[in-house]
Design an enzyme around this catalytic site. Sequence first.
Site, short mmCIF file in Angstrom:
data_model
loop_
_atom_site.label_atom_id
_atom_site.label_comp_id
_atom_site.label_asym_id
_atom_site.label_seq_id
_atom_site.Cartn_x
_atom_site.Cartn_y
_atom_site.Cartn_z
CE1 TYR A 101 48.35 143.16 125.25
CE2 TYR A 101 48.26 145.18 123.76
CZ TYR A 101 48.74 144.04 125.18
OH TYR A 101 49.33 145.07 126.09
CD GLU A 190 48.45 143.21 128.90
OE1 GLU A 190 49.44 143.48 128.52
OE2 GLU A 190 48.46 142.26 129.63
#
Length: 381
Positions: A101, A190
Amino acid sequence: MDLYEYQGKELFRRFGIPVSEGRLATTPEEARAAAEELGGPVVVKAQVLTGGRGKAGGVKLADDPADAEAKARGILGLDIRGHVVHRLWIERASEIAKEYYLSVTFDRGVKQPLFMLTREGGVEIEQVAEENPDALARLHVDPLEGFQPYQARRLIYTAGIEDPNEQKQIAAIVERLYRCFVEAEAMLCEINPLIVTPEGEVKALDSKFTVDDSALFRHPDIAEMRDVSAADPLETFAREKGVTYVKLDGDVGILGNGAGLSMSTVDVVVVAGGRPANFCDLGGGGDAQGVVNALEVITRDDQVRSIFFNIFGGITRGDEVARGILAALEQMQIGLPIVVRLDGTNAEEGRRLLTDAAPPNLHVEPTMLEAAERAVALAAA
Ligand code: GDP
Ligand code: MN
């Protein structure tokens, strides 16, 4: 403004962040054609402005074009938490060895961009932050110094990524993501998951991209990505009426004059134990037409049970606002209870005007807290 995954990936691609090749499709037939063009297995992905599509059945692998068409048929029209799927992104399927991530957003407290990187990707980042905060590497960038390459290395070491081949690729991605964030004037970029393939190639498998609305005039290419059909119908209506309005999910409708007071009004309703239905800023004025416009927007939300006017007379005098409210109530029928708190310049005269006219559903309260409590009680009644 939030971008769709495929739009965010297009920006990633422009900044040199590796993404898979894909095509947009709006029908099962287009999905089939896209899969034919791409060749090999594909992934069929719902394009909606909400996360967790995978869990909701909005992301499916397909072996061949016929399968892609079938999967597309199943996903189109699906309701993912109130977002109906009208667009699909058909992407060459990736093999996944690891899911990381990576994001960059603003840390408002520190007033600096904040990078977050963890090897525990694929799941909601809030969950990682809560259950395993040590696994989450965080790093601020001083916007005046700008991004320094050593910062990418520090972020990667802190996250515990040890493979030199991955380190090298991720360092480049971090640097490019920062450029993308700054140049697009984003609020959030993101990548979840940032994958490593079995061959050791790192790429962005998803994108969540939020740009700053106030900067859009500098980015016509991004501004035109806005999907008007996906916008909240109430917020679209408000924009047409020139009303500054944000829909929330409670039952106390709110009008304040000035953004600061309007935000405080949202807070004070919560303090009084209620749930605000919206944020609405009347702006500096308080003329009847402005009040009518705002009331039209607020009362279109059928969750609203009471309306709370919180007015501080500054340059706009309290008596003018009171006249505006009364004129508006003459122009339109409102059955809901209305609570008014009026303070500042000519407040007494304004309150007297309201009390004298005394429409049965209008309640005047002396303070902000008392008015909030009254509005909350009336909403629950
Ligand atoms: P989200 O659920 O809305 O965050 O959508 P994502 O784009 O993150 O996809 C959800 C999950 O689907 C990912 O975490 C992957 O596990 C899986 N997925 C997405 N694309 C591919 C792909 O190309 N190949 C494989 N094997 N899995 C994929
Ligand atoms: Mn994702």
